[in-house]
Write an enzyme that holds these catalytic residues in place. Structure first.
Site, PDB file in Angstrom:
ATOM      1  N   ARG A  27      50.349  74.940  44.006  1.00 35.57           N
ATOM      2  CA  ARG A  27      51.422  74.520  43.109  1.00 35.57           C
ATOM      3  C   ARG A  27      52.716  74.282  43.884  1.00 35.57           C
ATOM      4  O   ARG A  27      53.411  73.283  43.688  1.00 35.57           O
ATOM      5  CB  ARG A  27      51.636  75.580  42.013  1.00 35.57           C
ATOM      6  CG  ARG A  27      50.569  75.562  40.925  1.00 35.57           C
ATOM      7  CD  ARG A  27      50.524  76.878  40.147  1.00 35.57           C
ATOM      8  NE  ARG A  27      49.661  76.793  38.976  1.00 35.57           N
ATOM      9  CZ  ARG A  27      48.315  76.849  39.031  1.00 35.57           C
ATOM     10  NH1 ARG A  27      47.709  76.982  40.202  1.00 35.57           N
ATOM     11  NH2 ARG A  27      47.602  76.770  37.926  1.00 35.57           N
ATOM     12  N   SER A 144      40.393  72.963  31.111  1.00 34.86           N
ATOM     13  CA  SER A 144      40.808  73.672  32.322  1.00 34.86           C
ATOM     14  C   SER A 144      42.328  73.669  32.434  1.00 34.86           C
ATOM     15  O   SER A 144      42.986  72.644  32.253  1.00 34.86           O
ATOM     16  CB  SER A 144      40.209  72.991  33.553  1.00 34.86           C
ATOM     17  OG  SER A 144      40.813  73.481  34.731  1.00 34.86           O
ATOM     18  N   GLN A 146      43.958  73.682  34.975  1.00 37.69           N
ATOM     19  CA  GLN A 146      44.400  72.833  36.091  1.00 37.69           C
ATOM     20  C   GLN A 146      44.810  71.446  35.610  1.00 37.69           C
ATOM     21  O   GLN A 146      45.708  70.834  36.192  1.00 37.69           O
ATOM     22  CB  GLN A 146      43.302  72.742  37.143  1.00 37.69           C
ATOM     23  CG  GLN A 146      43.080  74.045  37.893  1.00 37.69           C
ATOM     24  CD  GLN A 146      41.950  73.954  38.896  1.00 37.69           C
ATOM     25  OE1 GLN A 146      41.448  72.867  39.184  1.00 37.69           O
ATOM     26  NE2 GLN A 146      41.540  75.095  39.419  1.00 37.69           N
ATOM     27  N   SER A 172      43.106  80.161  29.693  1.00 33.48           N
ATOM     28  CA  SER A 172      43.784  80.488  30.959  1.00 33.48           C
ATOM     29  C   SER A 172      45.308  80.415  30.852  1.00 33.48           C
ATOM     30  O   SER A 172      45.989  79.816  31.698  1.00 33.48           O
ATOM     31  CB  SER A 172      43.290  79.565  32.086  1.00 33.48           C
ATOM     32  OG  SER A 172      41.911  79.730  32.295  1.00 33.48           O
ATOM     33  N   ASP A 294      37.774  83.273  36.975  1.00 31.17           N
ATOM     34  CA  ASP A 294      37.335  83.283  38.372  1.00 31.17           C
ATOM     35  C   ASP A 294      36.832  84.646  38.853  1.00 31.17           C
ATOM     36  O   ASP A 294      36.232  84.733  39.923  1.00 31.17           O
ATOM     37  CB  ASP A 294      38.471  82.820  39.294  1.00 31.17           C
ATOM     38  CG  ASP A 294      38.592  81.298  39.343  1.00 31.17           C
ATOM     39  OD1 ASP A 294      37.656  80.616  38.885  1.00 31.17           O
ATOM     40  OD2 ASP A 294      39.614  80.801  39.833  1.00 31.17           O
ATOM     41  N   LYS A 321      32.895  74.237  37.804  1.00 26.97           N
ATOM     42  CA  LYS A 321      33.496  74.673  39.071  1.00 26.97           C
ATOM     43  C   LYS A 321      32.709  74.083  40.248  1.00 26.97           C
ATOM     44  O   LYS A 321      31.993  73.095  40.083  1.00 26.97           O
ATOM     45  CB  LYS A 321      33.518  76.199  39.123  1.00 26.97           C
ATOM     46  CG  LYS A 321      34.378  76.852  38.046  1.00 26.97           C
ATOM     47  CD  LYS A 321      35.848  76.706  38.336  1.00 26.97           C
ATOM     48  CE  LYS A 321      36.702  77.474  37.349  1.00 26.97           C
ATOM     49  NZ  LYS A 321      38.144  77.422  37.686  1.00 26.97           N
ATOM     50  N   ARG A 325      28.594  77.931  37.669  1.00 30.93           N
ATOM     51  CA  ARG A 325      28.565  79.331  38.093  1.00 30.93           C
ATOM     52  C   ARG A 325      27.731  80.217  37.178  1.00 30.93           C
ATOM     53  O   ARG A 325      27.205  81.238  37.618  1.00 30.93           O
ATOM     54  CB  ARG A 325      29.992  79.871  38.220  1.00 30.93           C
ATOM     55  CG  ARG A 325      30.717  79.321  39.435  1.00 30.93           C
ATOM     56  CD  ARG A 325      32.147  79.796  39.556  1.00 30.93           C
ATOM     57  NE  ARG A 325      32.711  79.357  40.830  1.00 30.93           N
ATOM     58  CZ  ARG A 325      34.014  79.428  41.126  1.00 30.93           C
ATOM     59  NH1 ARG A 325      34.869  79.898  40.227  1.00 30.93           N
ATOM     60  NH2 ARG A 325      34.444  79.024  42.306  1.00 30.93           N
ATOM     61  N   ARG A 368      33.027  81.634  46.046  1.00 30.39           N
ATOM     62  CA  ARG A 368      33.017  82.857  45.235  1.00 30.39           C
ATOM     63  C   ARG A 368      31.606  83.425  45.056  1.00 30.39           C
ATOM     64  O   ARG A 368      31.443  84.623  44.849  1.00 30.39           O
ATOM     65  CB  ARG A 368      33.676  82.600  43.884  1.00 30.39           C
ATOM     66  CG  ARG A 368      35.125  82.164  44.037  1.00 30.39           C
ATOM     67  CD  ARG A 368      35.997  82.526  42.863  1.00 30.39           C
ATOM     68  NE  ARG A 368      37.308  81.924  43.020  1.00 30.39           N
ATOM     69  CZ  ARG A 368      38.262  82.357  43.824  1.00 30.39           C
ATOM     70  NH1 ARG A 368      38.053  83.422  44.575  1.00 30.39           N
ATOM     71  NH2 ARG A 368      39.428  81.731  43.915  1.00 30.39           N
ATOM     72  N   LYS A 392      36.884  78.234  52.155  1.00 32.59           N
ATOM     73  CA  LYS A 392      37.542  77.476  51.078  1.00 32.59           C
ATOM     74  C   LYS A 392      38.744  78.242  50.531  1.00 32.59           C
ATOM     75  O   LYS A 392      39.780  77.647  50.224  1.00 32.59           O
ATOM     76  CB  LYS A 392      36.544  77.180  49.958  1.00 32.59           C
ATOM     77  CG  LYS A 392      37.146  76.420  48.777  1.00 32.59           C
ATOM     78  CD  LYS A 392      36.091  76.075  47.757  1.00 32.59           C
ATOM     79  CE  LYS A 392      36.709  75.550  46.485  1.00 32.59           C
ATOM     80  NZ  LYS A 392      37.426  74.284  46.663  1.00 32.59           N
TER      81      LYS A 392
END
Length: 410
Positions: A27, A144, A146, A172, A294, A321, A325, A368, A392
């Protein structure tokens, strides 16, 4: 290259320095591109942040961000505002399978010029930067965060700012609040009332010497919570540098891991994790992680390692993702001897009776997955596929595990 993690016992007391938050770093890197007078301290050394910084500084007309999903979203918004510049934004094979139409549609509604090079709704994108004068757009609130943050981060540089309306239940929220807090830290006026977020225009910074320090990454801290939870009573790990009033949604770990017998104490810029009590085998782990998806992998693996039942919800964003996941967790835990049921939004783990040894855990190009399963070496020897995938977000992860006392070979 695979990593063989042998059954390990960690030192009782340990201290680890964790790199800056990837979420905060990315960000701030975008804000720094918009306002070059910003200086950033403790920036993440993750692949994602390195790629983000490189892309923002690049003079190339084709930008490849590989697996970096955050960078794909943030850069789509950024390049759409760069007048007179045309960019092809692309990524890995998996990135080309990750949807981005929601963000592209929103930006095009604001007047952007973004088209798809291959498949409708997916990268790669052809972006021709323009001056965006429209300032109202609506998104479904459960997308999301994001997508939302990408719009918010460029909004102050738009001629008329931005009024973003979110329809429905917001996913989120902490990540949205992180973005707004960072905007406010550089002097941007924002408002988040009901389901409407307003960002007011700000062409220049009032403070020409902005020094911003990135807090260390709470997502990375999750693996040490898991290690402490699976260790003997009295085991302590100190992590730095952290704030008690963190902007990061994954700081919920400090409360969540109480269920695993781990207490969290803040001392200056350090967080101290300690195993203070054994976890009853009858404990049922039950959390809604819509504000911190996450850490779902870490929590479910911790529960499996401790032989506990676990039910996690709020996980619908995990399907888009680095891999799906939820499917990946089910596949790998069941290889180890567990029983897992998943829906589009949840994961349910039955109590494990025993664990299969020397199982190879697939990483799916997902950092992850590799890091979440590594703590299981405290219970059984395991093999992690593609050890370099951790770079990553956490390039020194294996070094830090070795410092704790984990034993492994390549």
């Amino acid at each position: 290259m695979n990593l063989h993690l042998h059954q390990s016992t960690i030192h009782q007391t340990n201290a680890i320095q964790i790199t800056g938050s990837k979420s905060e770093s990315n960000r701030l890197l975008l804000l720094q591109a918009l306002y070059p007078e910003i200086k950033i301290n403790n920036i993440s050394n993750s692949d994602d942040s390195v790629l983000m910084a490189k892309a923002l500084a690049s003079k190339d007309t084709v930008i490849d961000i590989h697996h970096a999903g955050t960078a794909m979203r943030f850069l789509t918004a950024y390049f759409s505002t760069q007048e007179g510049k045309t960019i092809e934004l692309t990524g890995s094979k998996r990135m080309k399978e990750r949807p981005i139409a929601i963000l592209v549609d929103a930006l095009n509604q604001l007047g952007a010029d973004i088209t798809y090079k291959e498949n409708q709704g997916f990268p790669p994108l052809l972006i021709t930067g323009k001056k965006l004068t429209k300032h109202k757009v609506t998104l479904k609130a459960n997308v999301s965060s994001q997508y939302i943050s990408a719009l918010l981060l460029v909004a102050s540089k738009l001629e008329n700012g931005l009024e973003l309306t979110l329809e429905g239940d917001i996913t989120s929220v902490p990540y949205i609040k992180m973005t707004l807090s960072l905007l406010e830290e550089i002097g941007t006026k924002t408002k988040f009332q009901d389901n409407v977020i307003t960002i007011y225009p700000q062409q220049q910074l009032a403070d020409k010497t902005q020094q911003l320090t990135v807090e260390s990454d709470w997502s990375s801290a999750s693996y040490f919570y898991s290690i402490v939870a699976m260790s003997a009573i009295g085991t302590t790990i100190s992590l730095s540098s952290y704030k008690q009033n963190s902007l990061q949604g994954d700081s919920a770990l400090a409360t969540i891991y109480n269920a695993f017998g781990v207490t969290t104490t803040f001392k200056n810029n350090t967080v101290v994790l300690q195993k203070t009590e054994a976890t009853s085998p009858d404990t049922k782990i039950n959390f809604d992680l819509k504000n911190a998806p996450d850490i779902a992998q870490t929590i479910s693996v911790t529960a499996f390692g401790l032989g506990l039942e676990c039910h996690l919800t709020g996980l619908h964003t995990l399907k888009i993702k680095e891999t799906d996941r939820l499917v990946a967790l089910k596949t790998e835990i069941e290889k180890l001897g567990g029983q897992v049921a998943i829906t589009d939004n949840s994961l349910t783990l039955k109590k494990a009776i025993n664990w299969h040894q020397n199982v190879t855990i697939a990483s799916y190009n997902d950092h992850r997955m590799a890091m979440a399963f590594a703590p299981l070496a405290l219970k059984v020897p395991i093999i992690i596929e593609d050890l370099k995938v951790v770079s990553k977000s956490y390039p020194t992860f294996w070094d830090d595990l070795a410092a704790l006392g984990f034993i492994f070979s390549v």
